[in-house]
Design a protein around this motif. Structure first.
Motif, PDB file in Angstrom:
ATOM      1  N   LEU A 110       5.932   5.139   9.896  1.00 19.72           N
ATOM      2  CA  LEU A 110       6.784   4.313   9.067  1.00 19.72           C
ATOM      3  C   LEU A 110       6.800   4.868   7.647  1.00 19.72           C
ATOM      4  O   LEU A 110       5.985   5.710   7.293  1.00 19.72           O
ATOM      5  N   SER A 145       8.151   1.182  -3.636  1.00 19.43           N
ATOM      6  CA  SER A 145       8.315   2.324  -2.740  1.00 19.43           C
ATOM      7  C   SER A 145       9.775   2.740  -2.746  1.00 19.43           C
ATOM      8  O   SER A 145      10.651   2.005  -3.209  1.00 19.43           O
ATOM      9  N   ARG A 164      -6.317   4.691  -1.015  1.00 15.82           N
ATOM     10  CA  ARG A 164      -6.456   3.976   0.248  1.00 15.82           C
ATOM     11  C   ARG A 164      -7.860   4.207   0.804  1.00 15.82           C
ATOM     12  O   ARG A 164      -8.460   3.335   1.390  1.00 15.82           O
ATOM     13  N   GLU A 221       2.199  12.563   2.315  1.00 12.13           N
ATOM     14  CA  GLU A 221       0.860  12.832   1.824  1.00 12.13           C
ATOM     15  C   GLU A 221       0.214  13.968   2.612  1.00 12.13           C
ATOM     16  O   GLU A 221      -0.397  14.865   2.060  1.00 12.13           O
ATOM     17  N   GLU A 280      11.313  15.843   6.027  1.00 12.27           N
ATOM     18  CA  GLU A 280      12.671  15.313   6.025  1.00 12.27           C
ATOM     19  C   GLU A 280      13.710  16.403   5.740  1.00 12.27           C
ATOM     20  O   GLU A 280      14.482  16.303   4.801  1.00 12.27           O
ATOM     21  N   ARG A 324       2.978  10.405   5.769  1.00 14.06           N
ATOM     22  CA  ARG A 324       3.458  11.693   6.274  1.00 14.06           C
ATOM     23  C   ARG A 324       3.612  12.706   5.151  1.00 14.06           C
ATOM     24  O   ARG A 324       3.167  13.855   5.250  1.00 14.06           O
ATOM     25  N   SER A 364       3.525   5.685   5.639  1.00 12.87           N
ATOM     26  CA  SER A 364       2.398   5.839   6.542  1.00 12.87           C
ATOM     27  C   SER A 364       1.547   7.049   6.168  1.00 12.87           C
ATOM     28  O   SER A 364       0.462   7.220   6.691  1.00 12.87           O
TER      29      SER A 364
HETATM   30  N1  ATP Z   1       4.785  10.893  -5.528  1.00 17.69           N
HETATM   31  C1  ATP Z   1       5.236   9.688  -5.247  1.00 17.69           C
HETATM   32  N2  ATP Z   1       5.782   8.940  -6.226  1.00 17.69           N
HETATM   33  C2  ATP Z   1       6.239   7.717  -5.958  1.00 17.69           C
HETATM   34  N3  ATP Z   1       6.201   7.172  -4.754  1.00 17.69           N
HETATM   35  C3  ATP Z   1       5.669   7.866  -3.757  1.00 17.69           C
HETATM   36  C4  ATP Z   1       5.165   9.151  -3.941  1.00 17.69           C
HETATM   37  N4  ATP Z   1       4.712   9.612  -2.782  1.00 17.69           N
HETATM   38  C5  ATP Z   1       4.930   8.646  -1.909  1.00 17.69           C
HETATM   39  N5  ATP Z   1       5.509   7.598  -2.496  1.00 17.69           N
HETATM   40  C6  ATP Z   1       5.873   6.376  -1.855  1.00 17.69           C
HETATM   41  O1  ATP Z   1       4.709   5.744  -1.474  1.00 17.69           O
HETATM   42  C7  ATP Z   1       4.766   5.367  -0.119  1.00 17.69           C
HETATM   43  C8  ATP Z   1       3.736   6.101   0.663  1.00 17.69           C
HETATM   44  O2  ATP Z   1       4.138   7.407   0.713  1.00 17.69           O
HETATM   45  P1  ATP Z   1       3.692   8.469   1.793  1.00 17.69           P
HETATM   46  O3  ATP Z   1       4.035   9.788   1.281  1.00 17.69           O
HETATM   47  O4  ATP Z   1       2.306   8.205   2.127  1.00 17.69           O
HETATM   48  O5  ATP Z   1       4.603   8.017   3.007  1.00 17.69           O
HETATM   49  P2  ATP Z   1       5.545   8.788   4.000  1.00 17.69           P
HETATM   50  O6  ATP Z   1       5.125   8.368   5.329  1.00 17.69           O
HETATM   51  O7  ATP Z   1       5.646  10.204   3.748  1.00 17.69           O
HETATM   52  O8  ATP Z   1       6.869   8.105   3.655  1.00 17.69           O
HETATM   53  P3  ATP Z   1       8.254   8.772   3.337  1.00 17.69           P
HETATM   54  O9  ATP Z   1       9.041   8.501   4.532  1.00 17.69           O
HETATM   55  O10 ATP Z   1       8.736   8.071   2.115  1.00 17.69           O
HETATM   56  O11 ATP Z   1       8.051  10.193   3.103  1.00 17.69           O
HETATM   57  C9  ATP Z   1       6.153   5.724   0.352  1.00 17.69           C
HETATM   58  O12 ATP Z   1       6.947   4.569   0.293  1.00 17.69           O
HETATM   59  C10 ATP Z   1       6.636   6.737  -0.607  1.00 17.69           C
HETATM   60  O13 ATP Z   1       8.010   6.619  -0.836  1.00 17.69           O
END
Ligand code: ATP
Ligand code: ATP
Ligand code: MG
Ligand code: MG
Lengths: 379, 346, 352, 509
Positions: D296, D151, B320, D303, D426, D301, D299
């Motif tokens: 969302l 996702s 990103r 990460e 979570e 989180r 977004s």
């Molecule tokens: N290691 C991963 N492998 C596959 N998909 C991932 C991974 N990490 C994140 N995603 C997916 O990519 C998108 C972005 O993830 P991110 O971790 O940035 O979001 P998040 O805000 O933590 O969302 P979530 O509520 O799913 O934890 C999310 O839909 C998540 O499910």
């Protein structure tokens, strides 16, 4: 196009496929050959031949420019055991001599690593390349290599087969020591002679299904069958010292073992150590002309015999190639002498090979080659 | 889809590279890699391993393994040669006998794996030992005889293409179609990908696995037929030639995932060709047989490492916030498209 | 849960667990098999029950035990090591060539072998963990490389000879006890290796190793250096293979074929012990039991005068049957469809 | 659709099931009518999933009968259930990541073509999937995309689509919203209502009471494997339900701050943190403070949690722990610096499922600080009991525990390390009310003991109810900060980027 050999697999040969390994006629022949006086120079056993019938090779003679530096191709089954390694060194040394003298030019080699199919391809490649003025083949298995050898014959180049045979006689010459029956019988007869009737003998074999080795065992069974010895078992060891020692140890736990018959010398020392470790007297043993065994024999003053599967035969094929390309006649079946080493000769052979490694073969027959002894020492 | 294609594509690129490198090396030695003799040699080598590796691909796709293929080959060659007994009229009998015997062995493997829950590694290793015991006890060396007509299978060629290679290629095509167009084939990917998911989705997970084991044994049987036709007889000792491990190496070299669910037969054929090319090149260059082993081991490892590396890269999502940064140490696979849809909702 | 890995809560608990393990598949099956095989052997040949015969058996089994312990480390971490057979062969041949019968060379060469073994394990481990090559391929490649390289170096057949001192470990007796007789060094060494492995598996490293085999991601998210943990397991396997080489070389001297096929024996032993290929489950004691059972089977075949060509077939049948039995017991103990609240068995490497 | 108003479409009577001799379901009677949404609620381990799996043919009941449309059925394989018209969305993800959406949707019942297109008809499969997705307004998902590329939320939607595509008479859904946030939950609502209109019977499991009340017609409450009651939704309140589920009234949903908790010095500080997916992260958490992270799906989180824990690192900016600059290159470094991460997915990231409760509890100590591990793991039994972990013994394998208890093991594993910074991603996903309460209490207690806490949750009330401050993430950046107790609308506004908070704001009870 088809590369299929036109005539089907030959009918004769040492074995009929699937047949029993004992061929009474061949057995008798080999036993008789042991006592025949070979023709040829006495100090060059690799050029001697027993009861030869010569064939004319003038059709293969190369003239003039062609005779200079002819390409000889060699399809080797493998160098996967010390016997083949020793022989292979000897052959290379012989080739160097012949190359020096201009009798041979390029010496092309392929090694099939014991894979029959690979060797068929190797031979096919030699044939297809069209470069080979003579083709030497050491087949990995008798029956399976037959079609490939036939294909090689059809290429027009003279074909020389040695060590193991094939079920065809399209080759110009087939070079081999007397054979497995003689080897097995030498060993078995020695045991019969040296042991009391009723003694217990253990047979240690390498692998099932390999013709050279099966002949040895077939002959031994023949001899033991007519004797009063008790054969307490025969085991396959794959030539692995640890397996041999294990097996012998286990047999010793169950009772005495008075004699050991082996179809090859690999691991004989390990077998003897089992007796030492069990605190038992050494058995009467037949090994092979492998130095590790012979040294042990001398050190421990064993009652032993070293049957020989003449390693010097590795020199003969290249010499034969050179002869054939000169149009000289060669024996159709070139039977080389094969004499076991007895106690009387032991010291002599050990002395001659004093600096050789322990997995070297006493009757390797390369003492007169220029590379001696380094080539065999630093492998 | 794109990943599968990508990996298979990469395998063919690797094949081309190895061919080119081999040709260059040969040329440097004043030799030609692409003579008729060498080409025939290369293709002939490929056909035997090819049969075995195609079958092996199917079982590996199902996340299984077959270590008995070498023994099945040996047994099949003997069965073929003894059934044919040198008579032309009995050729089909021999072929049928091989298919039945090999199929039954595969069935046994499959049933032991699925019904008895024995690990495939152990099942097929054990099955191999059982066959070995039978062969060593029953046959003391080569057995049976193959009629000259049947030897055509092993020796005929059309131009530079050996018949056996053409047959192998045809079997490969059949396998590809099978994997794409039959439910059983499609379900192999599912079972290999995740057997529990497959089951919960209403796939009878045992069936693809059974089918894969049967087909694997049958292709090993075909390899046995080829052996018989080339040897003119049945050879019991073929089992010691290491086809089981070599076929697994070919499959993995072909880009199929060892843990199932990903890959295909197309890649495997390329993997087989790579191994055959190496052998031919080594032969042409006159490489010491022991050095061959060293090189082969090293090259297989290097190639598979290369694929693995690439897969890791591919798995990474476009960032990103692109920055001059290195690959993160520990990153679970991420979707490539996620960034595009980021923030949006389905 | 395994009986050996947790410190026993109490003697009775330990006893109960041991009983349960024996009755209930997994690691228990192998000990039952072992007892059964020995019972048959004793019935056929009561003489075998005497200490010298048993010690001789133990001596023969020692190398496989050592190899099985090494293989266990790798298998429990979720990988496989196919290179050990080749490594044993290579080490014996290297030792023979370098020592070449000279006693003073023994120690330096032993140290060199150790270093070489560790290096091989390191390469196996790093290729698997860092280059992400599946271990079956990585170690298969290593097997080819070692096989070829050693033969290339020695020209195809082993040269040289081992010194007497080198051979003591594999051949000599450590002590001679009254009534029992000589206790071979090999037995002492194998027992020590086994004990060390048991201790290791109870240590934090051992527990982490098993956790890595069970779920590498979770282990890594708990702070484990997965690559390091696995690489060390490979190093352990190779070092133990080196030890096995010392025992085998010492026992029987050098032959060209030494070591061939040992990788499969070792894997068979470990799996027979109920250790699951794929990692995370099984105990080192059970793996040792597996090695003893494999050796005991060979002994049994021998005592039965079973034609040696049939032996592989019987061996194959017994291995499949034993593992099937253990699998049945295991599935009886844990329902087949585990995807309920207990969690789906979706660990990425369930089975090879 | 048949089933008619006269009799229930599904009738389960006297159903019982044991695992390893432990009864998990006893004498359950359940009737679901066509066109009805029937909710199934209960604590973790109450047996909801097991009941659904019996209906789906995954497990076989030990006792009792299952009747469909008056006819008795006994499924031995999921295929039987599917053929009888039962479709299931399982609690666990049930898709093949390497296969395409279409292949997953039709897995096990691939359409076969005729003539030239004999065999599995991939084209028809894709076309039909496309059609289905379009029909549901899900044009963003391509039938050709490998599931791996979707996702988590999209994957969950695909699962639902897969179940819907079977034209089943009964669709059962086991926590379909566990991985969904606001808008996707809305979408699911739409799907459920559509099924209802078609006369399909829907069996619905969720821990989110709001959904239960939004969707269901009737509710069956399970407790410890037994049926407590079946009630009409209209006649019930949330408090009633909780009382029935827990068997005791839960005093307050979110426990109050432990007395004496006070915000101390800054323990965790990120300034200008960024990497490939995050940018401009400024974050300061003080000892005793709970900072919520909202946003969302996608977004960033998780990460951010990963970056704080060294799984992905910050490539820009600076991170300080207790004032010391720290470069977290790996989870190991993070643990050594006193950070703990309760990861999002306990089964794949948190637990070694075949190891014992005790071994899992010791995992971090063993892996990171082997030296004192034995001594410190002596505290574990105490930690387990303070979390009210329900396991048969410390040597029980964790895979045999229910979700909530598994989560407690994960928590215990981190408590054993005495962390100074705790990141919870979570932590209450898919666990029941009682267990949730235990987690909340624990979070409060940790804060009181001086830890700095980062709490990520998709359930807004949870974040708002516990956190002292809430940071809202959007597209990898911090969109804004709100005080604890702010309104859900305010959070959503920041999360979606200024637009007025849509209905997506009303998540969770
Ligand atoms: N290691 C991963 N492998 C596959 N998909 C991932 C991974 N990490 C994140 N995603 C997916 O990519 C998108 C972005 O993830 P991110 O971790 O940035 O979001 P998040 O805000 O933590 O969302 P979530 O509520 O799913 O934890 C999310 O839909 C998540 O499910
Ligand atoms: N395969 C299994 N083996 C052993 N025990 C199991 C198995 N599946 C479920 N259980 C046990 O059965 C009980 C009920 O589990 P179930 O998954 O049905 O609960 P649930 O109500 O769905 O819980 P949750 O809300 O956590 O999903 C739990 O105690 C669980 O540990
Ligand atoms: Mg559930
Ligand atoms: Mg997240």
């Amino acid at each position: 196009t088809t590369d299929t050999p036109t005539d089907g697999p030959g009918e004769e040969g040492q074995t009929s496929p699937s047949g029993d390994w004992f061929d009474a006629e061949e057995y008798e022949t080999q036993l008789a050959q042991r006592d025949m006086e070979p023709e040829g120079p006495a100090d060059e056993p690799w050029l001697q031949a027993i009861d030869p019938s010569y064939v004319d090779t003038s059709q293969y003679a190369l003239e003039g420019e062609d005779r200079e530096d002819p390409t000889v191709c060699f399809s080797n089954a493998s160098v996967s055991n010390p016997w083949r390694v020793t022989g292979w060194i000897t052959m290379q040394q012989q080739v160097e001599v012949l190359q020096e003298s201009g009798d041979i030019g390029e010496f092309r080699v392929s090694d099939a690593a014991d894979d029959d199919n690979q060797q068929i391809s190797d031979i096919q490649t030699f044939v297809d390349s069209g470069d080979c003025d003579a083709i030497i083949i050491s087949p990995s298995t008798t029956a399976t290599l037959t079609p490939a050898v036939e294909a090689a014959c059809e290429s027009g180049a003279p074909v020389i087969v040695f060590d193991r045979g094939v079920n065809t006689d399209c080759h110009v010459t087939f070079i081999h020591p007397i054979g497995g029956y003689a080897y097995g019988a030498d060993a078995a007869e020695f045991l019969v002679e040296e042991l009391e009737p009723g003694s217990r003998v253990l047979a240690l074999r390498i692998l099932p299904g390999v013709d050279v080795l099966e002949h040895r065992w077939a002959a031994a069974q023949q001899v033991f069958g007519e004797s009063d010895l008790e054969v307490i078992g025969h085991e396959f060891t794959e030539g692995d010292g640890a397996t041999i020692k294990d097996l012998v140890t286990q047999h010793l736990q169950r009772g005495d073992v008075d004699g050991i018959w082996m179809d090859a010398g690999d691991g004989a020392v390990a077998g003897l150590e089992a007796f030492e470790d069990a605190g038992q007297p050494y058995p009467v043993i037949s090994g092979e002309d492998e130095l590790s065994f012979m040294r042990k024999w001398q050190e421990e003053d064993l009652t032993a015999l070293a049957p020989v599967y003449s390693n010097f035969q590795w020199r003969t094929p290249v010499l034969a190639a050179s002869m054939i390309l000169d149009g000289e006649e060669v024996p159709e079946e070139w039977v080389l002498p094969q004499e076991p080493i007895t106690e009387d000769e032991l010291d002599d052979y050990l002395e001659r090979n004093a600096d050789m490694p322990s997995l070297h073969y006493a009757k390797f027959g390369g003492e007169d080659l220029p590379g001696f002894p380094e080539a065999w020492q630093d492998r | 889809m794109s990943l599968r294609l990508g990996t298979t594509g990469l395998v063919y690129v690797a094949l081309a590279a190895i061919l080119a490198a081999g040709a260059a090396l040969a040329a440097a030695r004043g030799q030609d890699l692409f003579t008729t003799a060498n080409t025939v040699d290369l293709l002939t080598r490929s056909s035997l391993l090819g049969f075995v590796a195609i079958g092996q691909t199917l079982v590996i796709l199902c996340r299984s393994l077959d270590l008995s293929v070498g023994y099945v080959m040996a047994l099949s060659s003997v069965v073929a040669a003894t059934a044919m007994a040198g008579q032309t009229s009995r050729i089909w009998l021999g072929v049928a006998a091989v298919v039945v015997v090999a199929g039954l062995i595969g069935l046994a493997n499959g049933l032991i794996v699925t019904r008895l829950g024995v690990n495939a590694f152990i099942t097929t290793l054990g099955m191999g030992l059982i066959i070995k015991g039978y062969l060593d006890t029953r046959y003391k060396g080569p057995a049976g005889e193959v009629p000259a007509e049947f030897q055509l299978f092993g020796y005929t060629r059309i131009g530079v293409v050996p018949l056996s290679f053409a047959v192998m290629a045809a079997v490969a095509v059949l396998a590809v179609v099978f994997l794409r167009r039959t439910r059983t084939g499609v379900h192999m990917y599912a079972v290999g990908g995740d057997a529990e998911v497959a089951r919960m989705s209403g796939v009878r997970a045992d069936r693809p696995l059974l089918a894969a084991h049967v087909l694997c044994s049958v292709t090993a049987g075909l390899a046995g037929l080829l052996i018989a036709s080339r040897f003119g007889t049945g050879s019991t000792l073929v089992y010691s030639s290491g086809y089981e491990l070599e076929s697994i190496a070919a499959v993995v070299l072909g880009g199929t995932y060892l843990l199932g669910g990903r890959g295909g037969v197309g890649g495997t054929v390329a993997g087989v060709l790579i191994l055959a090319t190496l052998d031919t090149v080594f032969n042409v260059l006159g490489v010491d047989p022991f050095f061959k082993d060293v090189l082969r081991g090293a090259i297989v490892i290097a190639a598979v490492a290369l694929y693995a590396r690439r897969q890791v890269d591919r798995a990474a999502t476009p960032p990103r916030f692109p920055a001059p940064s290195r690959v993160p140490l520990l990153r679970p696979p991420r979707p490539p498209e996620a960034a595009a849809r980021r923030g949006g909702r389905p | 849960m395994t009986a050996t890995d947790t410190p026993a809560a109490g003697a009775s608990g330990a006893l109960r667990r041991a009983g349960a393990a024996l009755a209930g598949g997994g690691g228990g099956t192998v000990f039952a098999l072992l007892v059964l095989v020995f019972a048959v052997i004793f019935a056929i040949n009561p003489g075998f029950a005497r200490p010298p015969s048993l010690l001789a058996f133990a001596q023969q089994a020692a190398p496989l035990v050592v190899l099985a312990v090494g293989q266990y480390l790798v298998i429990v971490s979720g990988e496989l090591d196919l290179s050990v057979g080749s490594l044993v062969g290579a080490q014996v041949v290297v030792a023979a060539r370098l020592i070449d019968g000279q006693e003073p060379m023994t120690l330096p060469v032993l140290l060199l072998m150790l270093a070489f073994g560790a290096a091989v394990g390191l390469v196996n481990g790093l290729v698997t963990t860092v280059l992400k090559v599946p271990s079956i391929i990585a170690t298969l490649g290593m097997m080819l490389v070692l096989y070829g390289a050693v033969r290339l170096w020695t020209g195809g057949a082993p040269t040289g000879a081992l010194s007497e001192a080198f051979r003591v470990a594999g051949r000599g007796d450590a002590v001679v006890l009254p009534f029992i007789g000589g206790v071979p060094w090999a037995v002492v060494i194998a027992a020590a290796a086994g004990a060390a492995a048991v201790a290791l598996m109870r240590s934090p490293y051992g527990r982490t190793l098993t956790a890595v085999g069970d779920n590498a991601t979770a282990a890594s998210f708990s702070g484990a250096r997965v690559w390091r943990v696995r690489t060390l397991a490979f190093v352990g396997s190779s070092v133990l293979a080196t030890l096995a080489a010392v025992l085998i070389g010492g026992f029987a001297g050098v032959t060209a074929q030494v070591g061939e096929g040992l990788e499969f024996s070792a894997i068979t032993a470990v799996v027979l012990g109920g250790v699951v290929l794929g990692g995370g489950r099984g105990t080192v004691l059970a793996a040792i039991g597996g090695a003893l059972a494999v050796e005991a089977l060979f002994t049994l075949f021998n005592q039965l005068y079973l034609p040696s060509t049939i032996q592989p077939a019987v061996q194959g049948l017994i291995i499949i049957a034993a593992v099937a039995y253990a699998a049945r017991e295991r599935s009886r103990r844990s329902p087949r469809a585990p995807a309920a609240a207990g969690g789906p068995e979706k660990s990425p490497r369930e089975e090879v | 659709m048949n089933g008619g108003p006269q009799g229930p479409l599904l009738r389960m009577s006297g159903v019982g099931k044991s695992f390893l001799g432990v009864p998990v379901l006893r004498d359950i009677d359940l009737q679901v009518r066509a066109g009805e949404v029937h909710a199934l609620v209960g604590e973790n381990g109450a047996g909801k999933s097991t009941l659904m799996k019996i209906l789906a043919g995954v497990h076989r009941a030990d006792a009792g009968t299952v009747e469909l449309d008056g006819g008795r059925v006994d499924f031995t394989h999921p295929v039987g259930a599917r053929e009888a018209g039962v479709a299931t969305v399982f609690q666990e993800f049930n898709l093949l990541p390497e296969r395409t959406v279409a292949e997953n949707v039709f897995l096990g019942r691939e359409p076969r073509g005729r003539g030239l297109r004999a065999g599995v008809d991939a084209r028809a499969m894709a076309a039909e999937t496309e059609h289905l997705l379009e029909d549901l307004g899900l044009t963003a998902i391509s039938p050709h995309a490998p599931v791996r590329s979707l996702s988590v939320a999209e994957q969950q939607i695909v699962e639902v689509v897969k179940a819907m595509s079977q034209n089943a008479r009964i669709v059962s859904m086991d926590e379909p919203t566990a991985a969904l946030a606001g808008a996707e939950v809305e979408l699911l609502y739409g799907l459920v209502r559509r099924l209802k209109e078609r006369g399909v019977a829907v069996l619905y499991v969720s821990h989110r009471l709001k959904e239960i009340f939004d969707l269901s017609d009737r509710i069956t409450v399970l407790k410890d494997g037994a049926e407590v009651a079946t009630v009409d939704t209209a006649d019930t309140t949330g408090a009633d339900l909780i009382r029935m589920m827990v068997g005791r009234p839960v005093s307050a949903v979110f426990p109050e701050k432990v007395a004496g908790t006070e915000a101390g010095g800054v323990r965790l500080e990120v300034s200008g943190g960024g990497n490939e997916r995050l940018d401009g992260i400024d974050l300061r958490v003080r000892s005793g403070e709970i900072v919520g992270l909202a946003g969302l799906q996608g977004s960033g989180r998780t990460e951010l949690a990963h970056a704080l824990f060294g799984i992905d690192r910050f490539t820009r900016g600076e991170l300080r722990i207790d004032g010391e600059r720290a470069v977290l290159r790996s989870p190991r470094r993070a643990v050594r610096s006193g950070v703990a991460l309760v990861s999002e997915d306990r089964k794949t990231q948190g637990l070694a499922l075949h190891r014992s409760v005790l071994d899992n509890g010791r995992l971090v100590l063993d892996a990171v600080t082997p030296r004192g591990s034995r001594a410190r793991s002596g505290r574990l039994p105490g930690i387990f009991s303070s979390l009210e972990l329900a396991a048969r013994s410390p040597s029980q394998e964790v895979r045999f525990l229910s979700g909530g208890n598994q989560q407690k093991v994960v928590l215990a594993k981190w408590l054993a390390t005495d962390p100074s910074v705790v990141v919870l991603d979570e932590p209450t996903r898919g666990i029941d009310v009682g267990a949730k309460h235990a987690v909340y209490t624990l979070v409060r207690r940790l804060a009181a003991e001086g830890a700095a806490i980062v709490l990520i949750s998709s359930e807004l009330p949870e974040v708002l109810g516990l956190a002292d401050r809430v940071l809202v993430l959007r597209d990898g950046r911090i969109a804004g900060e709100l005080p604890g107790g702010a309104s859900e609308e305010a959070v959503m506004e920041l999360a979606v980027g200024g637009a007025p908070a849509a209905s997506g704001g009303e998540v969770a009870p």
